[in-house]
Design a protein around this motif. Structure first.
Motif, PDB file in Angstrom:
ATOM      1  N   GLY A   9      -2.892-121.152  61.943  1.00 24.55           N
ATOM      2  CA  GLY A   9      -2.846-122.252  61.002  1.00 24.55           C
ATOM      3  C   GLY A   9      -3.642-121.939  59.746  1.00 24.55           C
ATOM      4  N   GLY A  10      -3.542-122.828  58.761  1.00 24.34           N
ATOM      5  CA  GLY A  10      -4.293-122.638  57.531  1.00 24.34           C
ATOM      6  C   GLY A  10      -3.748-123.460  56.396  1.00 24.34           C
ATOM      7  N   LEU A  11      -4.202-123.099  55.208  1.00 20.13           N
ATOM      8  CA  LEU A  11      -3.796-123.782  53.982  1.00 20.13           C
ATOM      9  C   LEU A  11      -2.820-122.896  53.227  1.00 20.13           C
ATOM     10  CD1 LEU A  11      -4.135-126.004  51.803  1.00 20.13           C
ATOM     11  CD2 LEU A  11      -6.097-124.699  50.954  1.00 20.13           C
ATOM     12  N   VAL A  12      -1.711-123.472  52.805  1.00 21.85           N
ATOM     13  CA  VAL A  12      -0.703-122.708  52.082  1.00 21.85           C
ATOM     14  C   VAL A  12      -0.069-123.608  51.026  1.00 21.85           C
ATOM     15  CG1 VAL A  12       1.144-123.282  53.708  1.00 21.85           C
ATOM     16  CG2 VAL A  12       1.290-121.168  52.379  1.00 21.85           C
ATOM     17  N   GLN A  13       0.403-123.010  49.945  1.00 25.53           N
ATOM     18  CA  GLN A  13       1.093-123.780  48.915  1.00 25.53           C
ATOM     19  C   GLN A  13       2.521-124.074  49.336  1.00 25.53           C
ATOM     20  OE1 GLN A  13       0.671-121.590  45.232  1.00 25.53           O
ATOM     21  NE2 GLN A  13      -1.144-122.778  44.674  1.00 25.53           N
ATOM     22  N   ALA A  14       3.069-125.126  48.780  1.00 30.27           N
ATOM     23  CA  ALA A  14       4.465-125.460  49.051  1.00 30.27           C
ATOM     24  C   ALA A  14       5.351-124.268  48.710  1.00 30.27           C
ATOM     25  CB  ALA A  14       4.879-126.678  48.238  1.00 30.27           C
ATOM     26  N   GLY A  15       6.316-124.013  49.583  1.00 37.26           N
ATOM     27  CA  GLY A  15       7.193-122.871  49.424  1.00 37.26           C
ATOM     28  C   GLY A  15       6.716-121.631  50.140  1.00 37.26           C
ATOM     29  N   GLY A  65      16.624-124.495  59.724  1.00 33.62           N
ATOM     30  CA  GLY A  65      16.871-123.595  58.608  1.00 33.62           C
ATOM     31  C   GLY A  65      15.614-123.063  57.957  1.00 33.62           C
ATOM     32  N   ARG A  66      14.464-123.642  58.281  1.00 33.49           N
ATOM     33  CA  ARG A  66      13.203-123.190  57.685  1.00 33.49           C
ATOM     34  C   ARG A  66      12.260-122.595  58.729  1.00 33.49           C
ATOM     35  NH1 ARG A  66       9.783-126.771  55.575  1.00 33.49           N
ATOM     36  NH2 ARG A  66      10.472-128.529  56.887  1.00 33.49           N
ATOM     37  N   PHE A  67      12.274-123.136  59.935  1.00 36.65           N
ATOM     38  CA  PHE A  67      11.373-122.679  61.005  1.00 36.65           C
ATOM     39  C   PHE A  67      12.166-121.926  62.064  1.00 36.65           C
ATOM     40  CE2 PHE A  67       7.905-126.221  60.658  1.00 36.65           C
ATOM     41  CZ  PHE A  67       7.795-125.972  59.296  1.00 36.65           C
ATOM     42  N   THR A  68      11.505-120.941  62.668  1.00 33.56           N
ATOM     43  CA  THR A  68      12.119-120.196  63.762  1.00 33.56           C
ATOM     44  C   THR A  68      11.116-120.066  64.895  1.00 33.56           C
ATOM     45  OG1 THR A  68      13.465-118.899  62.210  1.00 33.56           O
ATOM     46  CG2 THR A  68      13.217-118.049  64.454  1.00 33.56           C
ATOM     47  N   SER A  84       9.371-121.707  53.665  1.00 35.54           N
ATOM     48  CA  SER A  84       9.683-122.791  52.725  1.00 35.54           C
ATOM     49  C   SER A  84       8.931-124.065  53.093  1.00 35.54           C
ATOM     50  CB  SER A  84      11.201-123.062  52.713  1.00 35.54           C
ATOM     51  OG  SER A  84      11.915-121.898  52.370  1.00 35.54           O
ATOM     52  N   LEU A  85       7.647-123.925  53.306  1.00 38.89           N
ATOM     53  CA  LEU A  85       6.852-125.058  53.758  1.00 38.89           C
ATOM     54  C   LEU A  85       6.780-126.153  52.705  1.00 38.89           C
ATOM     55  CD1 LEU A  85       4.124-123.044  55.628  1.00 38.89           C
ATOM     56  CD2 LEU A  85       5.410-124.950  56.612  1.00 38.89           C
ATOM     57  N   LYS A  86       6.730-127.381  53.181  1.00 37.78           N
ATOM     58  CA  LYS A  86       6.667-128.556  52.334  1.00 37.78           C
ATOM     59  C   LYS A  86       5.396-129.349  52.650  1.00 37.78           C
ATOM     60  CE  LYS A  86      11.721-129.028  52.601  1.00 37.78           C
ATOM     61  NZ  LYS A  86      12.845-129.933  52.981  1.00 37.78           N
ATOM     62  N   PRO A  87       4.921-130.137  51.717  1.00 36.46           N
ATOM     63  CA  PRO A  87       3.726-130.952  52.002  1.00 36.46           C
ATOM     64  C   PRO A  87       3.898-131.832  53.236  1.00 36.46           C
ATOM     65  CG  PRO A  87       4.150-130.922  49.650  1.00 36.46           C
ATOM     66  CD  PRO A  87       5.312-130.219  50.298  1.00 36.46           C
ATOM     67  N   GLU A  88       5.107-132.282  53.488  1.00 34.91           N
ATOM     68  CA  GLU A  88       5.328-133.140  54.664  1.00 34.91           C
ATOM     69  C   GLU A  88       5.260-132.362  55.980  1.00 34.91           C
ATOM     70  OE1 GLU A  88       7.247-132.894  51.933  1.00 34.91           O
ATOM     71  OE2 GLU A  88       9.403-133.039  52.424  1.00 34.91           O
ATOM     72  N   ASP A  89       5.119-131.051  55.923  1.00 37.51           N
ATOM     73  CA  ASP A  89       4.900-130.262  57.140  1.00 37.51           C
ATOM     74  C   ASP A  89       3.430-130.262  57.560  1.00 37.51           C
ATOM     75  OD1 ASP A  89       7.262-127.893  55.856  1.00 37.51           O
ATOM     76  OD2 ASP A  89       7.612-129.370  57.442  1.00 37.51           O
ATOM     77  N   THR A  90       2.592-130.840  56.734  1.00 39.05           N
ATOM     78  CA  THR A  90       1.163-130.886  57.028  1.00 39.05           C
ATOM     79  C   THR A  90       0.888-131.654  58.306  1.00 39.05           C
ATOM     80  OG1 THR A  90       0.503-130.694  54.715  1.00 39.05           O
ATOM     81  CG2 THR A  90      -1.065-131.753  56.199  1.00 39.05           C
ATOM     82  N   GLY A  91      -0.019-131.116  59.115  1.00 39.49           N
ATOM     83  CA  GLY A  91      -0.408-131.791  60.344  1.00 39.49           C
ATOM     84  C   GLY A  91      -1.109-130.834  61.288  1.00 39.49           C
ATOM     85  N   VAL A  92      -1.484-131.355  62.438  1.00 34.61           N
ATOM     86  CA  VAL A  92      -2.029-130.519  63.501  1.00 34.61           C
ATOM     87  C   VAL A  92      -0.861-130.102  64.397  1.00 34.61           C
ATOM     88  CG1 VAL A  92      -3.617-130.351  65.426  1.00 34.61           C
ATOM     89  CG2 VAL A  92      -4.234-131.715  63.415  1.00 34.61           C
TER      90      VAL A  92
END
Length: 126
Positions: A9-15, A65-68, A84-92
């Protein structure tokens, strides 16, 4: 003692992309399905992706289409490649193992049980 230990896990920018790993340890005899769930602040825990013992998969509509999800049975490890991470993917993000069976110190087969990892934080900034 059986444990599921997540990492990645970690911090990443959108996309951006991240890969989560979950390794199961202990005297594990078998595991049916393994999966990833996530919980955003103020929301219920939800299924992200799941993989069966023979490789069948299913995904939440929001991540298709984004996660495998993939699995290495020899290493008893499940992975989640997130692109292609999005802010709404944020969570534990929590690793899950269904129908886990293990042998105890006497060699007796125990289970099946459901196990959870401790969770790993994923934060996607906009």
């Amino acid at each position: 003692q059986v444990q599921l230990v997540e990492s990645g896990g970690g911090l990443v920018q959108a996309g951006g992309s991240l890969t989560l790993s979950c390794a199961a340890s202990g005297s594990i005899f078998s595991i049916n399905a393994m999966g990833w769930y996530r919980q955003a602040p103020g929301k219920q825990r939800e299924l992200v992706a799941r993989i069966g013992s023979r490789g069948s998969t299913n995904y939440a509509d929001s991540v298709k289409g984004r996660f495998t999800i993939s699995r290495d049975n020899a290493k008893i490890t499940v992975y989640l490649q997130m692109n292609s991470l999005k802010p709404e993917d944020t969570g534990v993000y929590y690793c899950n193992a269904d129908d886990l069976r293990y042998t105890d110190y006497r060699g007796a087969l125990r289970g099946p049980y459901v196990y959870w990892g401790q969770g790993t934080q994923v934060t996607v900034s906009s």
